[in-house]
Write an enzyme that holds these catalytic residues in place. Structure first.
Site, PDB file in Angstrom:
ATOM      1  N   SER A 576       0.733  -1.776  -0.144  1.00  0.00           N
ATOM      2  CA  SER A 576       0.016  -0.015  -0.096  1.00  0.00           C
ATOM      3  C   SER A 576       0.870   1.471  -0.010  1.00  0.00           C
ATOM      4  O   SER A 576       1.365   1.395   0.385  1.00  0.00           O
ATOM      5  CB  SER A 576      -0.699  -0.153   1.182  1.00  0.00           C
ATOM      6  OG  SER A 576      -1.244   1.054   1.276  1.00  0.00           O
ATOM      7  N   TYR A 589      -2.094  -0.336  11.066  1.00  0.00           N
ATOM      8  CA  TYR A 589      -2.134  -0.766   9.287  1.00  0.00           C
ATOM      9  C   TYR A 589      -0.921  -0.251   8.321  1.00  0.00           C
ATOM     10  O   TYR A 589      -0.514  -0.894   7.712  1.00  0.00           O
ATOM     11  CB  TYR A 589      -3.551  -0.294   9.222  1.00  0.00           C
ATOM     12  CG  TYR A 589      -3.430  -0.662   7.239  1.00  0.00           C
ATOM     13  CD1 TYR A 589      -3.833  -1.571   7.327  1.00  0.00           C
ATOM     14  CD2 TYR A 589      -3.018   1.070   5.726  1.00  0.00           C
ATOM     15  CE1 TYR A 589      -3.794  -1.600   5.680  1.00  0.00           C
ATOM     16  CE2 TYR A 589      -3.240   0.511   5.185  1.00  0.00           C
ATOM     17  CZ  TYR A 589      -3.759  -0.940   3.979  1.00  0.00           C
ATOM     18  OH  TYR A 589      -3.908  -1.051   3.132  1.00  0.00           O
TER      19      TYR A 589
END
Ligand SMILES: [Zn+2]
Length: 699
Positions: A576, A589
């Site tokens: 990501s 995250y």
């Protein structure tokens, strides 16, 4: 599994009511589909059917007799009307004037297109003269195991006479072609009472005045052969049982361990895909006393050895003392001996104009106590090769049970394997796709990105094993992908990426299903969002478990299998933008994603000496089709950015430098590039697919 159900008698499925509305070509199609859908009647892709039909000549308007005959390629079970070639029958008969004898037989194939009726583009097969010259309206040519068993005995002619009491004629072995067509014409004309002819070492011709009569005669003859064999096969078959089969789970475990090792050794010039079968028919053969001598005889029917090579490879394994390491240690020498033997066969039999020797590795591998492996350039071919060897086992079982089985003479086998017409067929095949023969494992396979990646890899020729924790979504993904890429090439296994045992099971499945692994697309993901002080240990651990431990477990298992294969490999981590750019309110995250990227770099370092490349694709805000974005995460990101949930997509689009939404297909394109040989010289890289985000520029 293609297992002939011998217990169920062959019965006619002909429906008079249905047939009443059909034209002659439709009746031919109907009969062909009925015959081809029962593997006891003919093997996959084997056999052909024909009808001689009066039609209006598009040129003159006159009535002419047209031969409708199954064209080159395809399978009778699924053939459509456009699978038949159509030829003027009088022109085919006129061709006889051109025939210069057996030595020049192949040139006759070049004349066939000149006899085409109605500009039909379907190429006529080499069996066309066989159908044309039999003076009957409706002709079937089948390859039933039961009939080939009789045709492959040392006393096949006498047996034919005995079993069929003069109803069937018999012709000695001859390669299918123009000359065999003339032989069939002669015998069927001289003995008009015959209902068909057995071709030694090959198969069966039958006929009738109507489509229904031809169909029912074919069935009756095959049924008679099956019943006679059933009553007369001497027991025990194959010299009796020598080995006990291992329990099913141990058989599968042995195969899964052996397949990547074997695959590595036989894929040096072309990637191979594997297939494993352990049906009762196979086990009876591989566990028998006569396995070695029968395997050495090779197969009989031309279809069989074209698919399976002249003979199989018998793995030196004693199931009473299951020692995998001993088998592994002996493989190199045994394979080398097989290749040397194949090359010697080529050199003994080659002619001045023979094509160059082909891949000398075996296709069929027989393992006492375990079953059979087959390897070929794609999964369907490997599976079908296995099915053909089962046909060959059935033939040997029947032939040796009632008489003495004889394989085809070596030179005859060679002349078919290296037939210039076969070579021309191979040359006409489309070039292999960029990922042909590769095996990909995609984690998070049921999600939007996972499915888009799988679709892209499949379209480039790879086989794909999808894994996901959501079994229901996985099955939906599988059926959607199988529709476009074929059932053979897609497999699934439900699993939790954070479980060491379940990750191992994914790779065992990949080995057992396809033969190993070449590409790992580590894509399973979650997302969470919370300010640091509200982040629970549970949320922290969940991110670490899935995004770090899960990626570690998958890459470790893939790495080990790739190392065994010695074929290199490629891993792509779908990370990501947040692995590079810190984002407020998502520390768990972002940290896990950063660890994931660093793990990729570490694996790249250790993988390089083995040719294993590891790269990262960083998506950002791929909302379409995402399971992550469907749930809480969307609400959380909306809240965090102080917007409505419905505006999230537009928000991220407008925030990007290029002002574009990022789609699953965009990620799939990047994953494909890094997986393929186009990126052969890239490892340890990060490729952003985020429509532009200055904070994520890599340095
Ligand atoms: Zn045939």
């Amino acid at each position: 599994m293609n297992q002939p159900k011998q217990k169920q008698p062959i019965t006619s499925l002909w429906d008079d009511e249905k047939a009443a509305t059909m034209s002659e070509p439709e009746l031919l199609l109907y009969r062909s589909n009925l015959l081809g859908s029962d593997l006891r009647i003919t093997n996959f892709g084997g056999g052909n059917t024909s009808a001689k039909v009066m039609m209006d000549d598009p040129l003159t308007g006159d009535k002419v007799e047209v031969l409708w005959v199954k064209g080159s390629g395809g399978d009778l079970g699924s053939i459509k009307l456009d699978g038949f070639s159509t030829l003027y029958l009088d022109k085919l008969h006129a061709l006889k004037k051109r025939y210069r004898g057996l030595e020049h037989e192949d040139e006759m194939v070049g004349y066939l297109p000149h006899a085409t009726f109605n500009l039909n583009p379907r190429a006529a097969s080499i069996d066309t003269p066989l159908h044309a010259y039999i003076n009957k309206k409706h002709v079937d040519h089948m390859h039933p195991d039961s009939l080939i068993a009789i045709a492959a005995t040392a006393n096949s002619r006498a047996l034919t006479e005995k079993i069929f009491e003069g109803v069937l004629g018999w012709l000695p072995w001859k390669r299918p072609g123009f000359d065999l067509g003339l032989d069939l014409e002669k015998l069927s004309t001289e003995q008009p009472h015959l209902k068909g002819i057995i071709l030694e070492g090959h198969g069966l011709f039958t006929w009738g005045d109507t489509a229904k009569e031809a169909y029912e005669t074919t069935l009756a003859i095959i049924k008679r052969a099956e019943e006679w064999l059933e009553a007369n096969i001497a027991q025990p078959v194959f010299g009796g049982q020598k080995h006990q089969a291992l329990p099913p789970a141990e058989r599968a475990a042995f195969a899964a361990k052996l397949m990547p090792l074997l695959r590595g050794k036989i894929s040096k010039t072309e990637y191979k895909l594997g297939h494993f079968e352990d049906s009762d028919t196979i086990l009876e053969f591989v566990n028998s006393a006569d396995l070695a001598p029968l395997a050495a005889l090779g197969t009989s029917c031309p279809d069989h050895f074209l698919r399976t090579k002249i003979r199989p490879f018998v793995v030196d394994f004693d199931p009473t003392r299951p020692d995998f390491d001993a088998v592994a240690a002996g493989l190199d020498d045994a394979l080398e001996a097989y290749r040397a033997d194949y090359t010697a066969y080529y050199n003994r039999c080659k002619r001045d104009n023979s094509p160059a020797v082909r891949d000398a590795n075996p296709i069929i591998y027989l393992i006492p106590g375990v079953g059979m492996l087959s390897f070929a350039k794609d999964k369907a071919t490997a599976r079908i090769a296995g099915e053909f060897y089962v046909n060959a086992i059935n033939v040997m079982r029947g032939a040796n049970g009632v008489d003495k089985y004889v394989g085809l003479p070596e030179q005859e086998a060679f002349d078919i394997e290296y037939w210039l017409l076969e070579e021309a067929k191979l040359q006409r095949m489309p070039k292999p796709k960029s990922l042909a023969g590769r095996i990909a494992v995609v984690t998070g396979g049921a999600g939007g990105i996972g499915q888009a990646v799988a679709k892209q890899l499949l379209s480039e020729g790879a086989c794909v094993l999808l894994t996901d924790i959501d079994g229901g979504a996985l099955e939906e993904a599988k059926s959607a992908l199988a529709k476009v890429a074929g059932k053979d090439n897609v497999a699934t296994i439900t699993g939790n990426i954070t479980s060491e045992e379940q990750v191992e099971a994914v790779f065992t499945e990949s080995a057992l299903r396809f033969g190993g692994v070449d590409l790992l697309i580590s894509n399973a993901g979650i997302a969470s969002s919370a300010p640091l002080e509200d982040t629970t240990v549970e949320v922290w651990d969940r991110n670490q478990d899935i995004l770090v431990k899960g990626y570690f477990l998958a890459s470790r298992a893939a790495f080990r299998m790739m190392k065994t294969q010695k074929l290199g490999g490629s891993m792509v981590f779908v990370a990501s933008k947040n692995g590079l750019v810190a984002s407020a309110g998502a520390s768990a995250y972002c940290t896990a994603k950063a660890a994931e990227i660093h793990l990729a770099r570490c694996v790249a370092l250790e993988g390089a000496p083995l040719g294993i490349r590891v790269n990262v694709v960083n998506p950002d805000a791929v909302i379409k089709g995402s399971k992550i974005w469907d749930g809480k995460w969307k609400q959380e990101r909306a809240q965090s950015n102080k917007i409505e949930a419905d505006d999230v997509e537009a928000f991220y689009r407008d925030r990007s430098m290029l002002k574009r939404s990022v789609l699953p297909e965009d990620i799939a394109e990047a994953v494909y590039f890094l997986s393929s040989d186009k990126a052969a010289k890239s490892t340890g890289n990060v490729l952003n697919v985020d429509a532009g985000n200055a904070g994520a520029f890599t340095r």
